[in-house]
Design a protein around this motif. Sequence first.
Motif, PDB file in Angstrom:
ATOM      1  N   UNK A  78       0.827  -1.208   0.000  1.00  0.00           N
ATOM      2  CA  UNK A  78       0.000   0.000   0.000  1.00  0.00           C
ATOM      3  C   UNK A  78       0.862   1.259   0.000  1.00  0.00           C
ATOM      4  N   UNK A  79       1.930   1.264   0.798  1.00  0.00           N
ATOM      5  CA  UNK A  79       2.784   2.443   0.903  1.00  0.00           C
ATOM      6  C   UNK A  79       3.571   2.712  -0.374  1.00  0.00           C
ATOM      7  N   UNK A  80       4.074   1.655  -0.987  1.00  0.00           N
ATOM      8  CA  UNK A  80       4.987   1.845  -2.115  1.00  0.00           C
ATOM      9  C   UNK A  80       4.313   1.783  -3.473  1.00  0.00           C
ATOM     10  N   UNK A  81       3.200   1.022  -3.577  1.00  0.00           N
ATOM     11  CA  UNK A  81       2.590   0.819  -4.887  1.00  0.00           C
ATOM     12  C   UNK A  81       1.161   1.343  -4.976  1.00  0.00           C
ATOM     13  N   UNK A  82       0.592   1.769  -3.837  1.00  0.00           N
ATOM     14  CA  UNK A  82      -0.752   2.329  -3.871  1.00  0.00           C
ATOM     15  C   UNK A  82      -1.816   1.369  -3.357  1.00  0.00           C
ATOM     16  N   UNK A  83      -2.953   1.932  -3.002  1.00  0.00           N
ATOM     17  CA  UNK A  83      -4.041   1.136  -2.438  1.00  0.00           C
ATOM     18  C   UNK A  83      -4.595   0.131  -3.434  1.00  0.00           C
ATOM     19  N   UNK A  84      -4.714   0.547  -4.703  1.00  0.00           N
ATOM     20  CA  UNK A  84      -5.257  -0.366  -5.716  1.00  0.00           C
ATOM     21  C   UNK A  84      -4.380  -1.604  -5.854  1.00  0.00           C
ATOM     22  N   UNK A  85      -3.059  -1.406  -5.870  1.00  0.00           N
ATOM     23  CA  UNK A  85      -2.145  -2.539  -5.967  1.00  0.00           C
ATOM     24  C   UNK A  85      -2.268  -3.443  -4.750  1.00  0.00           C
ATOM     25  N   UNK A  86      -2.378  -2.835  -3.565  1.00  0.00           N
ATOM     26  CA  UNK A  86      -2.499  -3.605  -2.328  1.00  0.00           C
ATOM     27  C   UNK A  86      -3.766  -4.452  -2.338  1.00  0.00           C
ATOM     28  N   UNK A  87      -4.890  -3.860  -2.753  1.00  0.00           N
ATOM     29  CA  UNK A  87      -6.151  -4.597  -2.772  1.00  0.00           C
ATOM     30  C   UNK A  87      -6.110  -5.736  -3.790  1.00  0.00           C
ATOM     31  N   UNK A  88      -5.512  -5.480  -4.944  1.00  0.00           N
ATOM     32  CA  UNK A  88      -5.396  -6.523  -5.950  1.00  0.00           C
ATOM     33  C   UNK A  88      -4.479  -7.648  -5.459  1.00  0.00           C
ATOM     34  N   UNK A  89      -3.410  -7.271  -4.777  1.00  0.00           N
ATOM     35  CA  UNK A  89      -2.481  -8.258  -4.240  1.00  0.00           C
ATOM     36  C   UNK A  89      -3.148  -9.106  -3.168  1.00  0.00           C
ATOM     37  N   UNK A  90      -3.913  -8.465  -2.285  1.00  0.00           N
ATOM     38  CA  UNK A  90      -4.636  -9.205  -1.248  1.00  0.00           C
ATOM     39  C   UNK A  90      -5.621 -10.180  -1.886  1.00  0.00           C
ATOM     40  N   UNK A  91      -6.340  -9.727  -2.903  1.00  0.00           N
ATOM     41  CA  UNK A  91      -7.291 -10.593  -3.599  1.00  0.00           C
ATOM     42  C   UNK A  91      -6.581 -11.789  -4.220  1.00  0.00           C
ATOM     43  N   UNK A  92      -5.433 -11.529  -4.870  1.00  0.00           N
ATOM     44  CA  UNK A  92      -4.672 -12.616  -5.496  1.00  0.00           C
ATOM     45  C   UNK A  92      -4.198 -13.628  -4.465  1.00  0.00           C
ATOM     46  N   UNK A  93      -3.727 -13.145  -3.322  1.00  0.00           N
ATOM     47  CA  UNK A  93      -3.223 -14.043  -2.289  1.00  0.00           C
ATOM     48  C   UNK A  93      -4.322 -14.925  -1.715  1.00  0.00           C
ATOM     49  N   UNK A  94      -5.473 -14.338  -1.443  1.00  0.00           N
ATOM     50  CA  UNK A  94      -6.573 -15.147  -0.901  1.00  0.00           C
ATOM     51  C   UNK A  94      -7.093 -16.127  -1.960  1.00  0.00           C
ATOM     52  N   UNK A  95      -7.075 -15.711  -3.226  1.00  0.00           N
ATOM     53  CA  UNK A  95      -7.499 -16.620  -4.298  1.00  0.00           C
ATOM     54  C   UNK A  95      -6.531 -17.795  -4.415  1.00  0.00           C
ATOM     55  N   UNK A  96      -5.237 -17.511  -4.307  1.00  0.00           N
ATOM     56  CA  UNK A  96      -4.231 -18.572  -4.364  1.00  0.00           C
ATOM     57  C   UNK A  96      -4.426 -19.552  -3.216  1.00  0.00           C
ATOM     58  N   UNK A  97      -4.675 -19.035  -2.027  1.00  0.00           N
ATOM     59  CA  UNK A  97      -4.900 -19.907  -0.875  1.00  0.00           C
ATOM     60  C   UNK A  97      -6.133 -20.781  -1.076  1.00  0.00           C
ATOM     61  N   UNK A  98      -7.230 -20.167  -1.536  1.00  0.00           N
ATOM     62  CA  UNK A  98      -8.445 -20.933  -1.762  1.00  0.00           C
ATOM     63  C   UNK A  98      -8.259 -22.036  -2.794  1.00  0.00           C
ATOM     64  N   UNK A  99      -7.587 -21.707  -3.893  1.00  0.00           N
ATOM     65  CA  UNK A  99      -7.342 -22.708  -4.932  1.00  0.00           C
ATOM     66  C   UNK A  99      -6.407 -23.808  -4.434  1.00  0.00           C
ATOM     67  N   UNK A 100      -5.415 -23.424  -3.636  1.00  0.00           N
ATOM     68  CA  UNK A 100      -4.486 -24.422  -3.101  1.00  0.00           C
ATOM     69  C   UNK A 100      -5.183 -25.395  -2.160  1.00  0.00           C
ATOM     70  N   UNK A 101      -6.135 -24.898  -1.381  1.00  0.00           N
ATOM     71  CA  UNK A 101      -6.871 -25.775  -0.478  1.00  0.00           C
ATOM     72  C   UNK A 101      -7.809 -26.707  -1.235  1.00  0.00           C
ATOM     73  N   UNK A 102      -8.282 -26.270  -2.406  1.00  0.00           N
ATOM     74  CA  UNK A 102      -9.172 -27.096  -3.216  1.00  0.00           C
ATOM     75  C   UNK A 102      -8.413 -28.082  -4.101  1.00  0.00           C
ATOM     76  N   UNK A 103      -7.155 -27.804  -4.358  1.00  0.00           N
ATOM     77  CA  UNK A 103      -6.385 -28.610  -5.311  1.00  0.00           C
ATOM     78  C   UNK A 103      -6.352 -30.105  -4.978  1.00  0.00           C
ATOM     79  N   UNK A 104      -6.141 -30.506  -3.707  1.00  0.00           N
ATOM     80  CA  UNK A 104      -6.076 -31.951  -3.425  1.00  0.00           C
ATOM     81  C   UNK A 104      -7.339 -32.715  -3.792  1.00  0.00           C
ATOM     82  N   UNK A 105      -8.480 -32.054  -3.741  1.00  0.00           N
ATOM     83  CA  UNK A 105      -9.720 -32.731  -4.105  1.00  0.00           C
ATOM     84  C   UNK A 105      -9.981 -32.684  -5.606  1.00  0.00           C
ATOM     85  N   UNK A 106      -9.198 -31.874  -6.323  1.00  0.00           N
ATOM     86  CA  UNK A 106      -9.396 -31.739  -7.770  1.00  0.00           C
ATOM     87  C   UNK A 106      -8.525 -32.708  -8.562  1.00  0.00           C
ATOM     88  N   UNK A 107      -7.299 -32.943  -8.105  1.00  0.00           N
ATOM     89  CA  UNK A 107      -6.412 -33.858  -8.829  1.00  0.00           C
ATOM     90  C   UNK A 107      -5.287 -34.305  -7.910  1.00  0.00           C
TER      91      UNK A 107
END
Length: 207
Positions: A78-107
């Motif tokens: 947020x400090x170095x790249x702006x609020x928009x970048x921070x929010x997008x990064x947070x969204x990406x991180x939570x999406x990665x976590x969610x997909x990683x938790x689902x992966x074992x049941x997918x393949x």
Amino acid sequence: MSPADPHFTPGKPHSLVEDLYAFAIGCSFVVLGLVWLKSAGLVTGGMAGVALLLSYLIPLSPGLLFTFLNLPFLWLAQRSMGTAFMLRTAFANFAITGLALLAPSAFRLTDLNGPFAALFGGTIIGMGILALARHHAGVGGLGIVALTLQRRRGWNAGRTSLIGDAFILAASIPVLAPRQFLLSVLSAAAISGVLIAYHKPGRYTGY
């Protein structure tokens, strides 16, 4: 091509659909790479490597560790790249976590070839990072630091990440067998190779 070039034309902003599609691709690639490397017992560079390394020491999945490790770096984003970048990064991180938790049941992956897993896993993580970076998002603490230094000082993000990777890989020496360590170095080189080759200021005009 730079803004000083008479033939330079600014890129058009990405649409919401383009951003969402890039996030789906980028997050899926990162998760797929993590699954490949984890199944082969490897580590890699960046926060993905730290999450993988810790997953061999404590009973938590790399995806969950990935988000926990990255939370403190959102302030820097947020400090170095702006609020928009921070929010997008947070969204990406939570999406990665969610997909990683689902992966074992997918393949499930079995009988992996170590060198292929290292090259494929590292390369696809690098492509995932690249897709997200080109849509104004990061995937981890070291990636945020690298992108910040690239924007502020012009340092190549891939080369900056390579320095951090060296420390992460050194920390994995007591944990990994010699063969796994060498393959982990290969996977980290694959990630950095993608970023060094393709993530350069002025090469991509979209934002």
